[in-house]
Scaffold this active site. Structure first.
Site, PDB file in Angstrom:
ATOM      1  N   LYS A  28     -42.917  58.180  30.512  1.00 22.79           N
ATOM      2  CA  LYS A  28     -43.300  56.523  30.802  1.00 22.79           C
ATOM      3  C   LYS A  28     -43.079  56.132  29.542  1.00 22.79           C
ATOM      4  O   LYS A  28     -42.298  54.953  29.284  1.00 22.79           O
ATOM      5  CB  LYS A  28     -44.670  56.227  31.144  1.00 22.79           C
ATOM      6  CG  LYS A  28     -45.124  54.722  31.268  1.00 22.79           C
ATOM      7  CD  LYS A  28     -46.125  54.586  32.098  1.00 22.79           C
ATOM      8  CE  LYS A  28     -47.584  55.114  31.571  1.00 22.79           C
ATOM      9  NZ  LYS A  28     -48.062  54.085  30.637  1.00 22.79           N
ATOM     10  N   ARG A 129     -57.567  43.373  28.025  1.00 24.12           N
ATOM     11  CA  ARG A 129     -57.204  44.287  26.773  1.00 24.12           C
ATOM     12  C   ARG A 129     -56.836  43.489  25.734  1.00 24.12           C
ATOM     13  O   ARG A 129     -56.130  42.697  25.733  1.00 24.12           O
ATOM     14  CB  ARG A 129     -55.915  45.354  27.334  1.00 24.12           C
ATOM     15  CG  ARG A 129     -56.456  46.281  28.448  1.00 24.12           C
ATOM     16  CD  ARG A 129     -55.589  47.133  28.880  1.00 24.12           C
ATOM     17  NE  ARG A 129     -55.290  48.154  27.884  1.00 24.12           N
ATOM     18  CZ  ARG A 129     -54.300  48.979  28.017  1.00 24.12           C
ATOM     19  NH1 ARG A 129     -53.397  49.060  28.856  1.00 24.12           N
ATOM     20  NH2 ARG A 129     -53.950  49.910  26.990  1.00 24.12           N
ATOM     21  N   ASP A 327     -54.082  59.754  26.626  1.00 22.56           N
ATOM     22  CA  ASP A 327     -54.057  59.538  27.893  1.00 22.56           C
ATOM     23  C   ASP A 327     -54.801  60.709  28.717  1.00 22.56           C
ATOM     24  O   ASP A 327     -54.682  60.747  30.016  1.00 22.56           O
ATOM     25  CB  ASP A 327     -52.771  59.126  28.456  1.00 22.56           C
ATOM     26  CG  ASP A 327     -52.159  57.958  27.740  1.00 22.56           C
ATOM     27  OD1 ASP A 327     -53.066  57.027  27.249  1.00 22.56           O
ATOM     28  OD2 ASP A 327     -51.115  57.629  27.702  1.00 22.56           O
ATOM     29  N   LYS A 354     -58.392  51.020  27.028  1.00 25.97           N
ATOM     30  CA  LYS A 354     -57.048  51.777  27.951  1.00 25.97           C
ATOM     31  C   LYS A 354     -57.018  50.646  29.223  1.00 25.97           C
ATOM     32  O   LYS A 354     -57.748  49.877  29.278  1.00 25.97           O
ATOM     33  CB  LYS A 354     -57.161  53.077  28.268  1.00 25.97           C
ATOM     34  CG  LYS A 354     -56.961  54.131  27.044  1.00 25.97           C
ATOM     35  CD  LYS A 354     -55.630  53.663  26.206  1.00 25.97           C
ATOM     36  CE  LYS A 354     -55.335  54.727  24.998  1.00 25.97           C
ATOM     37  NZ  LYS A 354     -54.304  53.900  24.443  1.00 25.97           N
ATOM     38  N   ARG A 358     -62.310  54.103  29.922  1.00 28.21           N
ATOM     39  CA  ARG A 358     -62.074  55.456  30.441  1.00 28.21           C
ATOM     40  C   ARG A 358     -63.467  56.376  30.351  1.00 28.21           C
ATOM     41  O   ARG A 358     -63.601  57.222  31.065  1.00 28.21           O
ATOM     42  CB  ARG A 358     -60.876  56.006  30.016  1.00 28.21           C
ATOM     43  CG  ARG A 358     -59.545  55.468  30.559  1.00 28.21           C
ATOM     44  CD  ARG A 358     -58.260  56.372  30.408  1.00 28.21           C
ATOM     45  NE  ARG A 358     -57.349  55.696  31.268  1.00 28.21           N
ATOM     46  CZ  ARG A 358     -56.110  55.689  30.839  1.00 28.21           C
ATOM     47  NH1 ARG A 358     -55.517  56.509  29.614  1.00 28.21           N
ATOM     48  NH2 ARG A 358     -55.054  55.285  31.615  1.00 28.21           N
TER      49      ARG A 358
HETATM   50  C1  S3P Z   1     -48.222  54.455  24.332  1.00 31.93           C
HETATM   51  C2  S3P Z   1     -49.211  54.809  23.644  1.00 31.93           C
HETATM   52  C3  S3P Z   1     -50.756  55.095  23.851  1.00 31.93           C
HETATM   53  C4  S3P Z   1     -50.742  55.572  25.206  1.00 31.93           C
HETATM   54  C5  S3P Z   1     -49.921  54.722  26.151  1.00 31.93           C
HETATM   55  C6  S3P Z   1     -48.584  54.685  25.924  1.00 31.93           C
HETATM   56  C7  S3P Z   1     -46.980  54.412  24.048  1.00 31.93           C
HETATM   57  O1  S3P Z   1     -51.323  53.694  23.488  1.00 31.93           O
HETATM   58  O2  S3P Z   1     -52.065  55.450  25.562  1.00 31.93           O
HETATM   59  O3  S3P Z   1     -50.223  55.107  27.658  1.00 31.93           O
HETATM   60  O4  S3P Z   1     -46.023  54.453  24.752  1.00 31.93           O
HETATM   61  O5  S3P Z   1     -46.764  53.932  22.764  1.00 31.93           O
HETATM   62  P1  S3P Z   1     -51.752  53.404  22.072  1.00 31.93           P
HETATM   63  O6  S3P Z   1     -50.847  53.774  21.205  1.00 31.93           O
HETATM   64  O7  S3P Z   1     -52.247  52.107  22.094  1.00 31.93           O
HETATM   65  O8  S3P Z   1     -53.032  54.424  21.861  1.00 31.93           O
END
Ligand code: S3P
Length: 448
Positions: A28, A129, A327, A354, A358
């Protein structure tokens, strides 16, 4: 996908051994970045293995709204004809980025140093958020943000007409904030510097270098000092998106707790900024073989052979490991419930902001399934009940959170009584083939 559609209740029950190959979809984080960096390059970026989850589709839509041409050619196969750094046009309408914090925050960074205005909204989860964590550093470039109380969406960002470069020490370990600052730095003159005390996922840094930006990372006493030279011409790339280790976590953990299971999960990232769950599982006594290590799409990967592991023991997860498995705590807490002894997860307060809170969502759902849990603001402790020991027989609330939904559906595969979730529809955001893939392994997952 604003407002969130109709709830889709789902249920899973104790299943026979899971067998077969679990080929999970594209990552993702890398999928969002391929579209965004492609939109900022001049010429055609080709992407294969793109995750076609709703979060990424919403980012594709947003890139079109800024003037890029984004085309789907077949499953996972996309092209982006970018408009160049500083070439974004003003979107004609509000941008709805659905459930995606990554989409919202990275895109805000991308447009914040271009003299255009864009308004962002999202679903009920995203609208709760905090966005101040990105708008604070973006204001240092000269951008202005007007949102709801507490820096929530809907929010309008007025991009800086004369951006200045920024030196910013991250107050929170967040790859999203780091990436937003780097993306904003692309259209500022001079050098933008981001300092992170604890390393977070480094896909933006790796990919920016691939797209031709001048970026260096220095390890110092302060942490990682990332320096980006602004106003480069980004070159279009061919991006092969590797599989998502955060999605792989679900079949992997399911196989660990369902008796007799033996599965293969190909191409799981071993990137040190993403592999904390796998280190933790091995320390707990999980039987995972890391086969055929190699590079795919610029990431170190291995094929994981995973067998039912009846001797897993609870451990104290080192808090400094949190950014590399942020995550994965929901699904780890399910594995912890089927282990012996207690698993202590400290330094996890980021979980509270998140897609849902969570810590609270896992604690309440596990308690409903008969598991003893302790929590405080920054900690989650799960008291394991041993293999097959979780009573289940409850409905967990998912709070529009894909990972909470998938975690409890995995829990139900090994619990004594079925486990239901009130709404499995958010799974579409990150792992649209979850249900089919799990069923293909022999998991009893159903709708309704
Ligand atoms: C992500 C960073 C993470 C993660 C999210 C995807 C990214 O968040 O929880 O699902 O793609 O940079 P944080 O960087 O805010 O912890």
């Amino acid at each position: 996908m604003s407002g969130h559609g109709e709830a889709q209740p789902m249920k899973s029950r104790k299943s026979g051994p899971l067998k077969g190959v679990a080929a999970v979809p594209g990552d993702k984080s890398i999928s969002h970045r391929s579209l965004i960096f492609g939109a900022m390059a001049v010429g055609e970026t080709k992407i294969t293995g793109l995750l076609e989850g709703q979060d990424v589709l919403d980012t594709a839509k947003a890139m079109r709204a800024f003037g890029a041409t984004v085309t789907r050619h077949g499953e996972g196969s996309w092209t982006v004809n970018g408009v160049g750094v500083g070439g974004f046009q003003e979107p004609a309408d509000v941008l709805d980025v659905g459930n995606s914090g990554t989409g919202a925050r990275l895109i805000m960074g991308t447009m914040a140093t271009t003299p255009i205005t864009a308004t962002f909204t999202g679903d009920a989860s995203l609208r709760k958020r905090p966005m101040g964590r990105v708008t604070d550093p973006l204001s240092l470039f000269g951008a202005r943000a007007y949102g709801r109380q507490g820096g929530r969406l809907p929010m309008t960002i007025v991009g800086a007409a004369n951006p200045v470069p920024v030196r910013y020490a991250l107050p929170v370990a967040s790859a999203q904030v780091k990436s937003a600052v780097l993306l904003a730095g692309l259209n500022a003159p001079g050098e933008t510097v981001v300092i992170e005390k604890e390393p977070t996922r480094d896909h933006s840094e790796r990919m920016l270098v691939g797209f031709g930006a001048q970026l260096s990372v220095e390890k110092t006493g302060e942490g990682h000092v990332i320096t980006l030279r602004g106003q480069p011409e980004l070159r279009p790339q061919t991006v092969a998106v590797p599989r998502d280790p955060s999605s792989a976590a679900f079949p992997v953990c399911a196989a660990l707790i369902v008796e007799g299971s033996d599965i293969l999960v190909p191409g799981v990232s071993q990137n040190l900024t993403r592999n904390g769950l796998y280190l933790t599982l091995v320390e707990m006594g999980a039987e995972i073989e890391f086969q055929n290590p190699r590079e795919e799409g610029g990431e170190p990967v291995a094929d994981l052979r995973v067998r039912f592991s009846g001797n897993m023991k609870g451990i104290e997860v080192p808090p400094e490991r949190a950014p590399s498995m942020i995550d994965e705590y929901p699904i780890l807490s399910v594995v912890a419930a089927f282990s012996t002894g207690k698993t202590v997860m400290r330094g996890v307060k980021e979980l509270r902001v998140k897609e849902s809170d969570r810590i609270d969502a896992m604690a309440r759902g596990l308690e409903a399934c008969g598991v003893r849990v302790e929590e405080d603001a920054d900690t989650l402790i799960v008291h394991g009940m041993g293999p097959g020991g979780v009573p289940g027989g409850a409905t967990a609330k998912t709070h529009i959170d894909h990972r909470i939904a998938m975690s409890f559906l995995v829990c139900g595969l090994a619990a004594k009584a079925p486990v239901a979730v009130d709404d499995g529809s958010p799974i579409q955001t990150s792992f649209p083939i979850f249900e089919d893939l799990m069923r293909g392994l022999g998991a009893e997952v159903e709708r309704g």
